[in-house]
Scaffold this active site. Sequence first.
Site, PDB file in Angstrom:
ATOM      1  N   GLY A  46       1.067  -1.151   0.083  1.00  0.00           N
ATOM      2  CA  GLY A  46      -0.117   0.012   0.075  1.00  0.00           C
ATOM      3  C   GLY A  46       0.827   1.135  -0.004  1.00  0.00           C
ATOM      4  O   GLY A  46       0.680   1.974   0.841  1.00  0.00           O
ATOM      5  N   SER A  48       1.798   3.617  -2.206  1.00  0.00           N
ATOM      6  CA  SER A  48       1.724   4.942  -3.313  1.00  0.00           C
ATOM      7  C   SER A  48       0.852   6.056  -2.845  1.00  0.00           C
ATOM      8  O   SER A  48       0.622   6.965  -3.394  1.00  0.00           O
ATOM      9  CB  SER A  48       0.866   4.320  -4.610  1.00  0.00           C
ATOM     10  N   GLY A  50      -0.826   8.555   0.971  1.00  0.00           N
ATOM     11  CA  GLY A  50      -0.931   8.479   2.319  1.00  0.00           C
ATOM     12  C   GLY A  50       0.216   8.152   3.194  1.00  0.00           C
ATOM     13  O   GLY A  50       1.273   8.222   3.193  1.00  0.00           O
ATOM     14  N   PHE A  72      -1.585  -0.281  -6.006  1.00  0.00           N
ATOM     15  CA  PHE A  72      -2.689  -0.686  -7.020  1.00  0.00           C
ATOM     16  C   PHE A  72      -3.008   0.725  -7.728  1.00  0.00           C
ATOM     17  O   PHE A  72      -3.966   1.346  -7.109  1.00  0.00           O
ATOM     18  CB  PHE A  72      -3.925  -1.148  -6.350  1.00  0.00           C
ATOM     19  N   ALA A 110      -2.547  -6.391  -4.237  1.00  0.00           N
ATOM     20  CA  ALA A 110      -1.777  -7.201  -3.385  1.00  0.00           C
ATOM     21  C   ALA A 110      -2.422  -8.365  -2.655  1.00  0.00           C
ATOM     22  O   ALA A 110      -1.730  -9.288  -1.826  1.00  0.00           O
ATOM     23  CB  ALA A 110      -1.539  -5.988  -2.212  1.00  0.00           C
ATOM     24  N   LEU A 138      -2.392  -0.997   3.371  1.00  0.00           N
ATOM     25  CA  LEU A 138      -3.698  -1.009   2.493  1.00  0.00           C
ATOM     26  C   LEU A 138      -4.834  -0.346   2.909  1.00  0.00           C
ATOM     27  O   LEU A 138      -5.159  -0.476   4.109  1.00  0.00           O
ATOM     28  CB  LEU A 138      -4.067  -2.534   2.129  1.00  0.00           C
ATOM     29  N   TYR A 234     -17.067   4.932  12.931  1.00  0.00           N
ATOM     30  CA  TYR A 234     -15.732   4.132  12.551  1.00  0.00           C
ATOM     31  C   TYR A 234     -15.310   3.127  13.571  1.00  0.00           C
ATOM     32  O   TYR A 234     -15.652   2.123  13.282  1.00  0.00           O
ATOM     33  CB  TYR A 234     -14.636   5.363  12.763  1.00  0.00           C
ATOM     34  N   LEU A 272      -5.915  12.134   9.170  1.00  0.00           N
ATOM     35  CA  LEU A 272      -5.091  12.821   7.969  1.00  0.00           C
ATOM     36  C   LEU A 272      -6.062  12.798   6.738  1.00  0.00           C
ATOM     37  O   LEU A 272      -6.575  11.738   6.491  1.00  0.00           O
ATOM     38  CB  LEU A 272      -4.045  12.345   7.724  1.00  0.00           C
ATOM     39  N   VAL A 273      -5.949  13.643   5.916  1.00  0.00           N
ATOM     40  CA  VAL A 273      -6.625  13.800   4.584  1.00  0.00           C
ATOM     41  C   VAL A 273      -5.932  12.795   3.699  1.00  0.00           C
ATOM     42  O   VAL A 273      -4.740  12.965   3.157  1.00  0.00           O
ATOM     43  CB  VAL A 273      -6.785  15.315   3.850  1.00  0.00           C
TER      44      VAL A 273
HETATM   45  P1  NAD Z   1      -4.479   5.684   0.965  1.00  0.00           P
HETATM   46  O1  NAD Z   1      -5.668   5.677   0.233  1.00  0.00           O
HETATM   47  O2  NAD Z   1      -3.580   7.140   0.885  1.00  0.00           O
HETATM   48  O3  NAD Z   1      -3.417   4.664   0.642  1.00  0.00           O
HETATM   49  C1  NAD Z   1      -3.872   3.140   0.335  1.00  0.00           C
HETATM   50  C2  NAD Z   1      -2.719   2.577  -0.487  1.00  0.00           C
HETATM   51  O4  NAD Z   1      -3.217   1.130  -0.767  1.00  0.00           O
HETATM   52  C3  NAD Z   1      -2.324   3.030  -1.902  1.00  0.00           C
HETATM   53  O5  NAD Z   1      -1.104   2.871  -1.841  1.00  0.00           O
HETATM   54  C4  NAD Z   1      -3.204   2.055  -2.716  1.00  0.00           C
HETATM   55  O6  NAD Z   1      -2.641   1.735  -4.056  1.00  0.00           O
HETATM   56  C5  NAD Z   1      -2.957   0.759  -2.041  1.00  0.00           C
HETATM   57  N1  NAD Z   1      -4.146  -0.133  -2.516  1.00  0.00           N
HETATM   58  C6  NAD Z   1      -5.407  -0.312  -2.259  1.00  0.00           C
HETATM   59  N2  NAD Z   1      -5.994  -1.384  -2.608  1.00  0.00           N
HETATM   60  C7  NAD Z   1      -4.682  -1.981  -2.950  1.00  0.00           C
HETATM   61  C8  NAD Z   1      -4.549  -3.453  -3.668  1.00  0.00           C
HETATM   62  N3  NAD Z   1      -5.756  -4.310  -3.661  1.00  0.00           N
HETATM   63  N4  NAD Z   1      -3.576  -3.843  -3.626  1.00  0.00           N
HETATM   64  C9  NAD Z   1      -2.330  -3.139  -3.650  1.00  0.00           C
HETATM   65  N5  NAD Z   1      -2.463  -1.980  -3.037  1.00  0.00           N
HETATM   66  C10 NAD Z   1      -3.652  -1.382  -2.772  1.00  0.00           C
HETATM   67  O7  NAD Z   1      -4.803   5.337   2.509  1.00  0.00           O
HETATM   68  P2  NAD Z   1      -4.238   5.786   3.928  1.00  0.00           P
HETATM   69  O8  NAD Z   1      -5.113   6.537   4.479  1.00  0.00           O
HETATM   70  O9  NAD Z   1      -2.724   6.008   3.817  1.00  0.00           O
HETATM   71  O10 NAD Z   1      -4.537   4.435   4.825  1.00  0.00           O
HETATM   72  C11 NAD Z   1      -3.670   3.260   5.106  1.00  0.00           C
HETATM   73  C12 NAD Z   1      -3.830   2.785   6.134  1.00  0.00           C
HETATM   74  O11 NAD Z   1      -3.932   3.841   7.340  1.00  0.00           O
HETATM   75  C13 NAD Z   1      -5.395   2.098   6.230  1.00  0.00           C
HETATM   76  O12 NAD Z   1      -5.115   0.826   7.038  1.00  0.00           O
HETATM   77  C14 NAD Z   1      -6.020   3.253   7.265  1.00  0.00           C
HETATM   78  O13 NAD Z   1      -7.136   2.592   7.881  1.00  0.00           O
HETATM   79  C15 NAD Z   1      -5.175   3.477   8.130  1.00  0.00           C
HETATM   80  N6  NAD Z   1      -5.319   5.094   8.839  1.00  0.00           N
HETATM   81  C16 NAD Z   1      -5.501   5.874   8.099  1.00  0.00           C
HETATM   82  C17 NAD Z   1      -5.918   7.047   8.665  1.00  0.00           C
HETATM   83  C18 NAD Z   1      -6.164   8.703   8.037  1.00  0.00           C
HETATM   84  O14 NAD Z   1      -6.623   9.347   8.701  1.00  0.00           O
HETATM   85  N7  NAD Z   1      -5.810   8.407   6.603  1.00  0.00           N
HETATM   86  C19 NAD Z   1      -5.704   7.237  10.117  1.00  0.00           C
HETATM   87  C20 NAD Z   1      -5.086   6.088  10.760  1.00  0.00           C
HETATM   88  C21 NAD Z   1      -4.940   4.981   9.981  1.00  0.00           C
END
Ligand code: NAD
Length: 393
Positions: A46, A48, A50, A72, A110, A138, A234, A272-273
């Site tokens: 995952g 690419s 956040g 992805f 993945a 992911l 959530y 975070l956004v």
């Molecule tokens: P994001 O959408 O920015 O990134 C998700 C990543 O997953 C991307 O690189 C995407 O290409 C990859 N991905 C999605 N489906 C895929 C697949 N089938 N195969 C391969 N890669 C795949 O998301 P994010 O917000 O960075 O979230 C990442 C993790 O952090 C998650 O578990 C989320 O719950 C957790 N999280 C997010 C926040 C927030 O506020 N954004 C806060 C706490 C925890």
Amino acid sequence: MIVKPKIKGFICTTAHPAGCEESVHLQAKYAKSNPVKSPKRVLVIGSSGGYGLASRIMACFGGKADTIGVHFDKEPIGTRTGTAGFYASRAFDRFAQKEGRISYSINGDAFSQDIKNKTLEAIRSIPGGQVDCVVYSLAAPRKTDKSTKKVYNSVIKPIGKPFEGKTVDINTGEVSLAKIEPANITEIEETIAVMGGDDWKEWIELLLQNNMLAHGACSIAFSYIGPEQTHAIYTNGTIGRAKLDLEYTADKLSKKMKCIDGKAFVSVNKALVTQASSAIPVVPLYISLLYKVMKEKNLHEDCIEQAHRLFDCLYGNSNHDWEHVQVDEKGRIRLDNLEMREDVQAKVKELWNDISSDNLFELSDIQGYRNSFLKIFGFNIPDIDYESDIDIT
Ligand code: NAD
């Protein structure tokens, strides 16, 4: 061609190649000037966007690690731009290789065996043929089961009773009441199947079976808790169940990883956004208020600062002695400590009660939210000329 943002609901269907590249560059610059002790061979699943992208950037540019990223993303076709992660990953590989680091980005699902095999091949080709750290980041809307081909969908719904709470339409600025019916049992199970620990466990077991986890390796998956206002949708909802499953999985994986003196952690991160969080009802309004309060208190962090704290927490003092990593009573790393500070939450709650369409711009950082949202897709990045023609291939 000239690329402008095209926003549909909570996604932007275009991405700006130069903006995405610059966004990686800026994060890499931050990482270089804020070095961390980090593992030297890191796999990010995952990678690419956040949190995953920021972790990869921090490991590579702040910790001089070789990295393999799995993501992805869509490549550009004709006049359709690729997705932001496509351009970000390509830029990452280029910058990392320029610094002499090994960097492989594997674009595909993945959850599939094909991508798992390709990743094993990539690990085999790096010195030592092992990784020291696996970041599992992911955020996926669905997964296809490898053997049965059944498709599981992840939903964001409350459990037990309908949810009613304030939400904002980021594009129009209208604050309204969101009403969401509770999930049924299948929806709960499917969300756990997609966003719970199943696939994380599969990856770690596969790496162990193939002797690809170095002695003392660790793995981290990300979770979120947040305040009362978001709990029904959530933490106590379908996604919260999946995150609970992630925590059980961390315990199971830690036992399995004992043979290499390794450990699996769940890290609870800040809201975070990102592409993933913008899809969750209520959360964009909460983040707009949180940003306002945290920025005013000079506490705001983005993914890259959180990634810095993550590696610092894991590798700053511990020297692979995982028992010394600072965790909460449930064994979780807490990078959300500033977000959850009492004074921060008290102020957010006060604003939450007062917020409406009429005072949105005054009480919240909706502008900051919109700006961060556009940045995910490579827009609103300083020094990028958005009026110029750009090659999107
Ligand atoms: P994001 O959408 O920015 O990134 C998700 C990543 O997953 C991307 O690189 C995407 O290409 C990859 N991905 C999605 N489906 C895929 C697949 N089938 N195969 C391969 N890669 C795949 O998301 P994010 O917000 O960075 O979230 C990442 C993790 O952090 C998650 O578990 C989320 O719950 C957790 N999280 C997010 C926040 C927030 O506020 N954004 C806060 C706490 C925890």
